[in-house]
Design an enzyme around this catalytic site. Structure first.
Site, short mmCIF file in Angstrom:
data_model
loop_
_atom_site.label_atom_id
_atom_site.label_comp_id
_atom_site.label_asym_id
_atom_site.label_seq_id
_atom_site.Cartn_x
_atom_site.Cartn_y
_atom_site.Cartn_z
N SER A 58 0.82 -1.62 -0.45
CA SER A 58 -0.34 0.10 -0.18
C SER A 58 0.72 1.41 0.21
O SER A 58 0.13 2.13 -0.32
CB SER A 58 -0.96 0.36 1.31
OG SER A 58 -0.07 0.52 2.50
N LYS B 170 1.21 5.00 7.05
CA LYS B 170 0.52 5.69 5.37
C LYS B 170 1.15 6.83 5.56
O LYS B 170 1.54 7.08 6.69
CB LYS B 170 -1.15 5.43 5.44
CG LYS B 170 -1.90 4.80 5.64
CD LYS B 170 -1.77 3.60 4.60
CE LYS B 170 -2.60 2.03 5.36
NZ LYS B 170 -2.95 1.98 3.39
#
Length: 232
Positions: free
Chosen positions: A44, A98
């Site tokens: 991701s 993230k």
């Protein structure tokens, strides 16, 4: 004599066990409140972080917490746009890594994978295919990589046109004490587009360094060039 030996052995065991427990407590306290590493299982955050990277998390980057809790003893900084952080997911409490794209008070939007912050469109620069070699066999579908200028912080992002994803959303304001997170692999990341804003207390620390990198698609062979590399 036998009783004396038993007493000595018992005292030795108690001392050894006590020392071990103290050492274990100190080690786990450091891991909880000072620094830890996180094995990245998904793509991701490609192309910045690859599957199999072991990243160092600086848990003192923003504050000091009571070990094993999210209670703050002291706070000296807050996450900034462009920084990579590790936090607990509000959906299932799993640790995620993230990038911060929206800080408290920001208005964030996206149109066809172009990010807008406070009404300003972020600038993008295409990366030539010769620069994409570090994206190994874990990426099957066709992709493109761009350098995104996130209000002065440049980093690479990846898009995969054939991957179903949320590529556009209307302007939303980040509430106080919360952050908007996105993966650099924009079309293959479960992030704030799916689970919403992240509470400041859920942020564990800043991801700063790739300590070790093992290619999980190639028998866990070391990616030597990524060892001890800094994260942008």
């Amino acid at each position: 004599m036998k009783e004396s030996v038993k007493h000595s052995i018992s005292a030795f065991m108690r001392g050894w066990i006590g020392s071990f427990l103290v050492a274990l407590l100190v080690a786990t306290s450091i891991k909880s409140a000072v620094a830890d590493w996180y094995v990245v299982p998904t793509g991701s955050m490609k192309p910045t972080i690859l599957e199999g990277d072991r990243i160092l998390t600086n848990k003192l980057a923003y504050d000091l917490k009571i070990p094993y809790t999210t209670l703050h003893l002291a706070t000296w900084d807050d996450p900034q746009r462009g920084e990579i952080v590790v936090f607990h997911s509000p959906r299932d409490n799993k640790r995620l890594v993230k990038r911060v794209v929206g800080i408290p008070g920001d208005v964030v939007a996206m149109a066809n994978n172009q990010l807008y912050v406070n009404g300003k469109a972020m600038a993008y620069r295409f990366v030539q295919p010769s620069d994409l070699e570090k994206l190994d066999s874990g990426q099957i579908k066709q992709y493109s990589v761009y350098v995104e200028d996130l209000t002065g912080h440049e980093h690479q992002t990846m898009i995969t046109p054939g991957q179903p994803s949320i590529r556009s959303f209307r302007p939303i304001k980040v509430p106080e004490g919360h952050y908007f997170m996105m993966g650099d692999n924009r079309d293959n990341s479960a992030d704030s587009r799916f689970f919403g804003f992240i509470d400041r207390d859920c942020i564990l620390g800043q991801a700063t360094t790739i300590v070790i990198s093992l290619d999980i698609f190639n028998h866990h062979q070391p990616r030597w060039s990524r060892f001890f590399s800094q994260l942008d």
